[in-house]
Design a protein around this motif. Structure first.
Motif, PDB file in Angstrom:
ATOM      1  N   THR A 120      -4.555  -1.698  -1.242  1.00 29.64           N
ATOM      2  CA  THR A 120      -3.522  -1.124  -0.438  1.00 29.64           C
ATOM      3  C   THR A 120      -2.518  -2.459   0.340  1.00 29.64           C
ATOM      4  N   SER A 121      -1.650  -1.981   1.145  1.00 32.89           N
ATOM      5  CA  SER A 121      -0.808  -3.435   1.841  1.00 32.89           C
ATOM      6  C   SER A 121      -0.183  -2.874   2.784  1.00 32.89           C
ATOM      7  N   LEU A 122       0.485  -3.660   3.361  1.00 35.96           N
ATOM      8  CA  LEU A 122       1.235  -3.211   4.763  1.00 35.96           C
ATOM      9  C   LEU A 122       2.626  -2.399   4.008  1.00 35.96           C
ATOM     10  N   LYS A 123       3.427  -1.952   4.834  1.00 40.04           N
ATOM     11  CA  LYS A 123       4.593  -1.152   4.506  1.00 40.04           C
ATOM     12  C   LYS A 123       5.744  -1.314   5.134  1.00 40.04           C
ATOM     13  N   GLN A 124       6.749  -1.053   4.627  1.00 31.57           N
ATOM     14  CA  GLN A 124       8.030  -1.030   5.289  1.00 31.57           C
ATOM     15  C   GLN A 124       8.361   0.459   5.811  1.00 31.57           C
ATOM     16  N   ILE A 125       8.509   0.572   7.083  1.00 36.23           N
ATOM     17  CA  ILE A 125       8.671   1.864   7.871  1.00 36.23           C
ATOM     18  C   ILE A 125      10.633   1.975   7.685  1.00 36.23           C
ATOM     19  N   ILE A 126      10.905   2.954   7.192  1.00 38.28           N
ATOM     20  CA  ILE A 126      12.317   3.230   6.991  1.00 38.28           C
ATOM     21  C   ILE A 126      12.693   4.462   7.819  1.00 38.28           C
ATOM     22  N   ASP A 127      13.928   4.759   8.086  1.00 39.07           N
ATOM     23  CA  ASP A 127      14.359   5.961   8.576  1.00 39.07           C
ATOM     24  C   ASP A 127      14.828   6.863   7.676  1.00 39.07           C
ATOM     25  N   HIS A 128      15.460   8.057   8.461  1.00 41.43           N
ATOM     26  CA  HIS A 128      15.950   9.163   7.369  1.00 41.43           C
ATOM     27  C   HIS A 128      16.895   8.798   6.271  1.00 41.43           C
ATOM     28  N   PHE A 129      17.693   7.552   6.707  1.00 45.16           N
ATOM     29  CA  PHE A 129      18.748   7.242   5.745  1.00 45.16           C
ATOM     30  C   PHE A 129      18.044   6.067   4.999  1.00 45.16           C
ATOM     31  N   GLY A 130      17.088   5.661   4.934  1.00 47.04           N
ATOM     32  CA  GLY A 130      16.333   4.634   4.135  1.00 47.04           C
ATOM     33  C   GLY A 130      16.658   3.187   4.461  1.00 47.04           C
ATOM     34  N   GLU A 131      17.220   3.279   6.017  1.00 44.18           N
ATOM     35  CA  GLU A 131      17.281   1.840   6.405  1.00 44.18           C
ATOM     36  C   GLU A 131      16.173   1.310   7.178  1.00 44.18           C
ATOM     37  N   PRO A 132      15.766   0.000   6.937  1.00 40.29           N
ATOM     38  CA  PRO A 132      14.511  -0.569   7.537  1.00 40.29           C
ATOM     39  C   PRO A 132      14.436  -0.434   8.901  1.00 40.29           C
ATOM     40  N   VAL A 133      13.133   0.107   9.373  1.00 37.93           N
ATOM     41  CA  VAL A 133      12.938   0.065  11.009  1.00 37.93           C
ATOM     42  C   VAL A 133      12.121  -1.015  11.333  1.00 37.93           C
ATOM     43  N   ARG A 134      11.309  -1.174  10.874  1.00 37.85           N
ATOM     44  CA  ARG A 134       9.885  -2.277  10.915  1.00 37.85           C
ATOM     45  C   ARG A 134       8.939  -2.307   9.937  1.00 37.85           C
ATOM     46  N   ILE A 135       8.263  -3.563   9.815  1.00 38.29           N
ATOM     47  CA  ILE A 135       7.085  -3.485   9.173  1.00 38.29           C
ATOM     48  C   ILE A 135       5.669  -2.960   9.868  1.00 38.29           C
ATOM     49  N   LEU A 214      -3.341  -5.961   1.025  1.00 34.96           N
ATOM     50  CA  LEU A 214      -2.437  -7.390   0.886  1.00 34.96           C
ATOM     51  C   LEU A 214      -1.304  -7.520   2.208  1.00 34.96           C
ATOM     52  N   GLU A 215      -0.997  -8.486   2.601  1.00 40.02           N
ATOM     53  CA  GLU A 215       0.093  -8.572   3.644  1.00 40.02           C
ATOM     54  C   GLU A 215       1.459  -8.438   3.098  1.00 40.02           C
ATOM     55  N   GLU A 216       1.780  -8.321   1.759  1.00 41.43           N
ATOM     56  CA  GLU A 216       3.055  -8.297   1.661  1.00 41.43           C
ATOM     57  C   GLU A 216       3.491  -6.492   1.606  1.00 41.43           C
ATOM     58  N   PRO A 217       4.602  -6.158   2.066  1.00 40.54           N
ATOM     59  CA  PRO A 217       5.033  -4.784   2.259  1.00 40.54           C
ATOM     60  C   PRO A 217       5.295  -4.351   0.893  1.00 40.54           C
ATOM     61  N   LEU A 218       4.556  -3.359   0.314  1.00 41.52           N
ATOM     62  CA  LEU A 218       4.980  -2.908  -1.204  1.00 41.52           C
ATOM     63  C   LEU A 218       5.264  -1.481  -1.263  1.00 41.52           C
ATOM     64  N   SER A 219       5.629  -1.012  -0.063  1.00 47.52           N
ATOM     65  CA  SER A 219       6.043   0.299  -0.245  1.00 47.52           C
ATOM     66  C   SER A 219       6.761   0.612   1.018  1.00 47.52           C
ATOM     67  N   SER A 220       7.519   1.647   0.905  1.00 45.42           N
ATOM     68  CA  SER A 220       8.371   2.192   2.108  1.00 45.42           C
ATOM     69  C   SER A 220       8.137   3.561   2.526  1.00 45.42           C
ATOM     70  N   PHE A 221       7.492   3.885   4.079  1.00 43.12           N
ATOM     71  CA  PHE A 221       7.210   4.870   4.365  1.00 43.12           C
ATOM     72  C   PHE A 221       8.457   5.375   5.051  1.00 43.12           C
ATOM     73  N   ARG A 222       8.984   6.601   4.921  1.00 44.42           N
ATOM     74  CA  ARG A 222      10.010   7.444   5.758  1.00 44.42           C
ATOM     75  C   ARG A 222       9.629   8.244   6.865  1.00 44.42           C
ATOM     76  N   LYS A 223      10.111   7.927   7.960  1.00 46.28           N
ATOM     77  CA  LYS A 223      10.040   8.601   9.229  1.00 46.28           C
ATOM     78  C   LYS A 223      11.322   9.717   9.198  1.00 46.28           C
ATOM     79  N   HIS A 224      11.037  10.962   9.385  1.00 45.80           N
ATOM     80  CA  HIS A 224      12.148  11.743   9.376  1.00 45.80           C
ATOM     81  C   HIS A 224      11.569  13.084  10.146  1.00 45.80           C
ATOM     82  N   PRO A 225      12.462  13.831  10.766  1.00 41.23           N
ATOM     83  CA  PRO A 225      12.048  15.322  11.619  1.00 41.23           C
ATOM     84  C   PRO A 225      11.330  16.155  10.871  1.00 41.23           C
ATOM     85  N   THR A 226      11.683  16.238   9.554  1.00 41.72           N
ATOM     86  CA  THR A 226      11.014  17.373   8.811  1.00 41.72           C
ATOM     87  C   THR A 226       9.719  17.050   8.220  1.00 41.72           C
TER      88      THR A 226
END
Length: 329
Positions: A120-135, A214-226
């Motif tokens: 597994t690894s760290l991940k990129q948090i993205i918003d509803h529109f796919g924009e990066p929010v934080r690691i 792994l420390e490298e963010p290798l996926s993106s997790f989308r946060k959204h209201p639904t």
């Protein structure tokens, strides 16, 4: 060596997100993949999106299955798994994304290393529109390095259960060996999880194996209201799952430290005492049996532990209160 990796993409009525997820799978730099899409959708929008990619350059990698009826998220995830022909598995939730090099970066840790249960690894948090929010936050343990790639699996299980936190990550973050998952996805110790489906399988994979984080963010997790995790039922299921996993782990002797176990049961008992009665009223008693079962299990365990005798009495009182809320047949 280029073993087949199955990217499993269960989906339900999210054609726009699904398309982005599918593109991220097709863009993997590791070439030998198949993409299994099992569709619970109630309309043809998702199928139309998938069809537009079947004739693309890598379209032959896609296997699409439209379910005749909505079989639910967990059953859909398990169906993807059954259809997979790959030696290795990476789930991809339909609102998440894969880094282009995810499979390429993770697979070498599993090939020829049967002691490794998952990567597994760290991940990129993205918003509803796919924009990066934080690691995502770094977990409270040392991450894998080239010199020390493995993290003891049982230690990782203990830490997750002690903190009631999924440090490993959501299904999208993890790559694992298909043959290592001996129970259906989302099951641990014969118990199907309601909400912590991924946690149940991570525990099952790590009972006798180690992890690579792994420390490298290798996926993106989308946060959204639904997201389903925002609902009361999800919170209820989550707490029931942590209780189940803790008690099952104890039965399997994953941890024997009595003081740690006492702290874990005390914490779970407090959550139960503070919430279960209100949750039962809020859901009009529809899940009373499920709630009562966990209260009873914690009461039995507490009664057997001298330091938890007071908790046992409080849990028995809660049992009576919940029974009193039961609607007459």
């Amino acid at each position: 060596m280029t073993p087949l990796v199955s990217i499993l993409l269960p989906t339900f009525d999210r054609p726009q997100f699904l398309e982005q997820a599918l593109v991220s799978a097709l863009n993997q730099t590791y070439p030998h993949i198949e993409i299994i899409i099992c569709d619970n959708s109630q309309n043809d929008a998702t199928e139309q999106v998938v069809n537009s990619y079947l004739t693309s350059l890598n379209g032959s990698k896609i296997k699409y299955v439209r379910n005749k009826a909505n079989i639910g998220p967990t059953a859909n995830q398990q169906k993807c798994f059954r259809l997979a022909k790959g030696e290795y598995i990476n789930y991809l939730m339909d609102d998440d994304l894969l880094h282009p090099r995810k499979i390429e970066r993770m697979l070498p840790y599993l090939i020829g290393n049967p002691k490794i249960g998952l990567v597994t690894s760290l991940k990129q948090i993205i918003d509803h529109f796919g924009e990066p929010v934080r690691i995502s936050k770094t977990p409270p343990f040392k991450l894998s390095t080239l010199k020390k790639p493995a993290i003891n699996g049982q230690s990782l299980i203990q830490r997750m259960l002690t903190d009631a936190t999924n440090y490993i990550g959501e299904p999208t973050t993890v790559l694992f060996r298909k043959a290592d998952l001996l129970e259906p996805f989302g099951t641990f110790g014969g118990k199907q999880a309601y909400n912590n489906v991924d946690v149940a399988s991570w525990i099952a994979l790590l009972v006798n194996k180690d992890a690579v984080f792994l420390e490298e963010p290798l996926s993106s997790f989308r946060k959204h209201p639904t997201q389903l995790t925002n609902t009361l039922l999800s919170r209820m299921g989550c707490q029931c799952d942590w209780i189940d996993a803790t008690l099952l782990a104890r039965k399997q002797r994953i941890f024997d430290d009595s003081s740690t176990f006492v702290k874990m049961i005390s914490r779970l008992g407090k959550i139960v005492l503070d919430n279960f009665s209100n949750w039962n009223e809020a859901t009009q008693g529809l899940y009373l049996n499920e709630l009562l079962d966990r209260v009873h299990q914690l009461a039995v365990v507490s009664e057997k532990t001298k330091k938890l005798s007071s908790l046992a009495k409080d849990l028995k009182k809660l049992t009576q209160q919940l029974e009193a809320q039961r609607k007459p047949a």
